[in-house]
Write a protein that holds these residues in place. Structure first.
Motif, PDB file in Angstrom:
ATOM      1  N   ASN A  37       0.835  -1.205   0.000  1.00  0.00           N
ATOM      2  CA  ASN A  37       0.000   0.000   0.000  1.00  0.00           C
ATOM      3  C   ASN A  37       0.866   1.250   0.000  1.00  0.00           C
ATOM      4  O   ASN A  37       2.029   1.209   0.378  1.00  0.00           O
ATOM      5  N   TYR A  47      -4.485   1.947  -6.671  1.00  0.00           N
ATOM      6  CA  TYR A  47      -3.904   0.647  -6.294  1.00  0.00           C
ATOM      7  C   TYR A  47      -5.007  -0.306  -5.817  1.00  0.00           C
ATOM      8  O   TYR A  47      -5.065  -1.470  -6.207  1.00  0.00           O
ATOM      9  N   SER A  51      -6.597  -3.877  -7.322  1.00  0.00           N
ATOM     10  CA  SER A  51      -6.376  -5.093  -6.523  1.00  0.00           C
ATOM     11  C   SER A  51      -7.613  -5.972  -6.415  1.00  0.00           C
ATOM     12  O   SER A  51      -7.513  -7.132  -6.040  1.00  0.00           O
ATOM     13  N   GLU A  56      -2.103 -10.876  -5.941  1.00  0.00           N
ATOM     14  CA  GLU A  56      -1.239  -9.783  -5.494  1.00  0.00           C
ATOM     15  C   GLU A  56      -0.122  -9.480  -6.496  1.00  0.00           C
ATOM     16  O   GLU A  56       0.107  -8.329  -6.867  1.00  0.00           O
ATOM     17  N   TYR A  59      -1.652  -7.650  -9.702  1.00  0.00           N
ATOM     18  CA  TYR A  59      -2.079  -6.239  -9.624  1.00  0.00           C
ATOM     19  C   TYR A  59      -0.911  -5.320  -9.270  1.00  0.00           C
ATOM     20  O   TYR A  59      -0.869  -4.171  -9.691  1.00  0.00           O
ATOM     21  N   GLN A  60       0.060  -5.853  -8.516  1.00  0.00           N
ATOM     22  CA  GLN A  60       1.219  -5.005  -8.203  1.00  0.00           C
ATOM     23  C   GLN A  60       2.027  -4.719  -9.475  1.00  0.00           C
ATOM     24  O   GLN A  60       2.530  -3.615  -9.675  1.00  0.00           O
ATOM     25  N   TYR A  63       0.028  -2.192 -11.611  1.00  0.00           N
ATOM     26  CA  TYR A  63       0.134  -0.844 -11.033  1.00  0.00           C
ATOM     27  C   TYR A  63       1.492  -0.227 -11.386  1.00  0.00           C
ATOM     28  O   TYR A  63       1.571   0.929 -11.822  1.00  0.00           O
TER      29      TYR A  63
END
Ligand code: SF4
Length: 598
Positions: A37, A47, A51, A56, A59-60, A63
């Motif tokens: 975060n 973010y 998500s 995880e 999406y990380q 981003y």
């Protein structure tokens, strides 16, 4: 009311106490590990949008790709829809999410104009949601929930992670685990975020949410939760319903379980701990944390019945062993040794529970002082009690010295063993090691390492130095390594104490082998060469706990947990012999038991 509280056979921690314990265990396990975060409000909002229902790592990455491709939010807003969609596609629903992201940025753009912030006024620069820092919680939630793709859960995440508020976000992991633990009476359909949030104390909300996400990913998964590896199983009806069958025929019930040292020794010998009972909160937490998959019942053994244990642990059949190390302060040379001490008779409850549960064997451990307290011979009482419960026993309890089994301590312990019909009495364990300084008559035995060698690679610390998680420059993490603070006057006194000398509360250890460790006035003895009391980690090393064993609770409780423990190596030696007898009885189940002294 929680499931855990309602299904417990006798008084158990209420919901608030369960949340405290769950929070403590999860924080010790996951340390509020970073979930990626960010503190910028708009960045966190985007973010969180990405998500939703996405893995995880995916999406990380998406981003990061977006932030690399567009150096400002304005550029992202003006980008071609196809470009946004192409970058977002790996997270799934590329077209829909790209449209949501553009609509969200348009709304931020419009609000920036309205409030004269970002590119439209105050501060200049890029699009921003930083103005939300001056808004009330209610106004912020109302604003965020109107943004495309942002619901109550996402809004709470933004409040918690970017705006630093004590809010609890009910995501899929938090909802599943709190529901399984019975902490929140969850109903089907969309979760009621206010009900969840109200159940969690403010100070724990953000930390608990982070740790629940980690636990939900690693252990309490949607399908096939790994209950056998779960330190929260004590509080979970679902998990407890499996515990007895996981333990199977090797099941051990550990009464007066303390910090779990006997349980550790028995596990090392191949047994499985089906359940433990320990009344002291911090010791119970240490047991839970270090023995995931073992339900620890936090109550008095005196109040527990076999029927209650079976209802708490469905499927529990005749355990292989009921074992216990009842409190020894009533007998101990370090205690008052009074005849009327109620604790001197707690062994009766061990015998009673072994009988009620139909255990195939029973083990009671205690201090040598149990042999005679002010003229009363407790060894005979304990042996007679076990026999009256139908167990054949050794004629005399076995006295074992820890340094004969590889422990750098001359602690002696008495072991009473009883076996049910069809089980041969086990052999008394024979030493596996030669203590430091003793003549090595048997060349097959290893030498117990000296105390100095045992502590050699632990850090040099002054009084008050160190920490509960001490990170060394060589990368090692040393747990429970906070040195006790001493005043300059006490340090001066300690400096004058020679090895083996000093009062009981500041006795300096000798370099070869320790006497029985005691926590006089909650302080451990003095280090052999450094001028301070030994740390909990050093004491745990001397007792033979592995370095990964973490002791919970405040600094005042930890020394007692370590000092009251049986060295796991001693428990393991007895457990191995017991296991041979139980194994043989299964192989020859109808053969009589000739060696039993009934
Ligand atoms: S015991 Fe099992 S179901 Fe319960 S919280 Fe742990 S993993 Fe989840």
């Amino acid at each position: 009311m929680s499931n855990s509280a309602s299904s417990a056979p006798v008084a158990a921690p209420g919901v608030g106490a369960v949340i405290d314990r769950v929070d403590e265990i999860l924080e010790a396990t996951y340390l509020s590990g970073d979930l990626g975060n960010v503190s910028d409000v708009l960045a966190e909002t985007v973010y969180i949008l990405l998500s939703r229902q996405t893995r995880e790592t995916v999406y990380q990455r998406v981003y990061s790709d977006l932030r690399r491709r567009f150096t400002t939010w304005e550029q992202m807003l003006r980008a071609r829809p196809a470009t946004l969609e192409r970058i977002i596609r790996p997270a799934g629903l590329g077209q829909q999410r790209a449209a949501q992201l553009r609509a969200l940025l348009r709304e931020v753009d419009r609000t920036s104009q309205e409030f004269h912030v970002g590119p439209y006024g105050k501060d200049g620069g890029d699009l921003t949601l930083e103005f939300l820092r001056t808004w009330s919680s209610e106004a912020t939630v109302a604003f965020l929930e109107k943004l495309p793709g942002i619901g109550p859960k996402s809004a709470r995440c933004v409040l918690a992670y970017a705006l630093g508020e004590d809010r609890f976000a009910v995501d899929t992991h938090a909802r599943r685990i709190l529901g399984r633990l019975g902490i929140v009476d969850d109903k089907p359909g969309k979760p009621n975020h206010d009900v969840f949030e109200a159940a969690i104390p403010r100070a724990a909300r953000v930390r608990l949410h982070v740790n629940l996400v980690h636990h939900g990913r690693a252990v309490c998964r949607e399908s096939a939760p790994r209950c056998e590896d779960c330190p929260l199983i004590s509080f979970c009806v679902t998990g407890r319903s499996k515990a007895a069958s996981i333990a199977g025929r090797d099941a051990v019930v550990d009464l007066f379980g303390g910090a779990g040292a006997m349980g550790l020794g028995f596990k090392q010998a191949g047994f499985r701990i089906a359940a433990a009972v320990e009344i002291e909160r911090h010791a119970a937490q240490t047991y839970r944390l270090n023995h995931p998959g073992v339900p620890v019942f936090e109550t008095s053994v005196e109040d527990v019945t076999g029927e209650a244990l079976r209802s708490w642990l469905p499927g529990l059949r005749a355990p292989a062993v009921v074992m216990a190390g009842p409190p020894c302060q009533g007998y101990s040379a370090a205690g008052a040794r009074t005849i009327g001490d109620r604790r001197n008779l707690l062994f009766r409850h061990v015998s009673r529970l072994a009988r009620e549960l139909g255990a195939r064997s029973v083990l009671i451990e205690n201090v040598p002082g149990v042999r005679r307290v002010n003229g009363v011979t407790y060894t005979e009482r304990i042996t007679a009690t076990l026999r009256r419960s139908g167990f054949a026993t050794w004629k005399h309890p076995a006295v074992l010295r820890a340094s004969d089994f590889g422990v750098s301590q001359n602690r002696r312990r008495l072991f009473f063993v009883g076996v049910g019909s069809g089980v041969a009495l086990p052999e008394v364990p024979v030493p596996t090691h030669i203590p430091p300084g003793a003549a090595k008559r048997d060349r097959t035995l290893a030498r117990t390492v000296t105390l100095t060698e045992r502590l050699r690679d632990l850090p040099n610390l002054g009084p008050g130095e160190g920490s509960e998680r001490l990170q060394l420059s060589d990368g090692r993490l040393i747990l429970n390594s906070t040195a006790m603070k001493h005043s300059p006057r006490v340090v001066a006194k300690i400096k004058a104490i020679a090895p083996g000398g000093g009062p009981i509360s500041y006795r300096r250890l000798e370099g070869d082998v320790a006497r029985t460790l005691v926590a006089g006035h909650r302080a451990l003895p003095v280090h052999p060469t450094q001028h301070r009391a030994i740390t909990v980690r050093e004491a745990a090393r001397i007792q033979g706990f592995p370095d990964t064993y973490f002791f919970c609770g405040p600094r005042a409780s930890q020394p007692l947990q370590v000092a009251n423990a049986v060295p796991p190596a001693l428990a393991r030696a007895v457990a191995r012999e017991l296991r041979k007898s139980l194994g043989a009885s299964e192989a020859h189940s109808d053969k009589p038991c000739p060696s039993a002294v009934a």
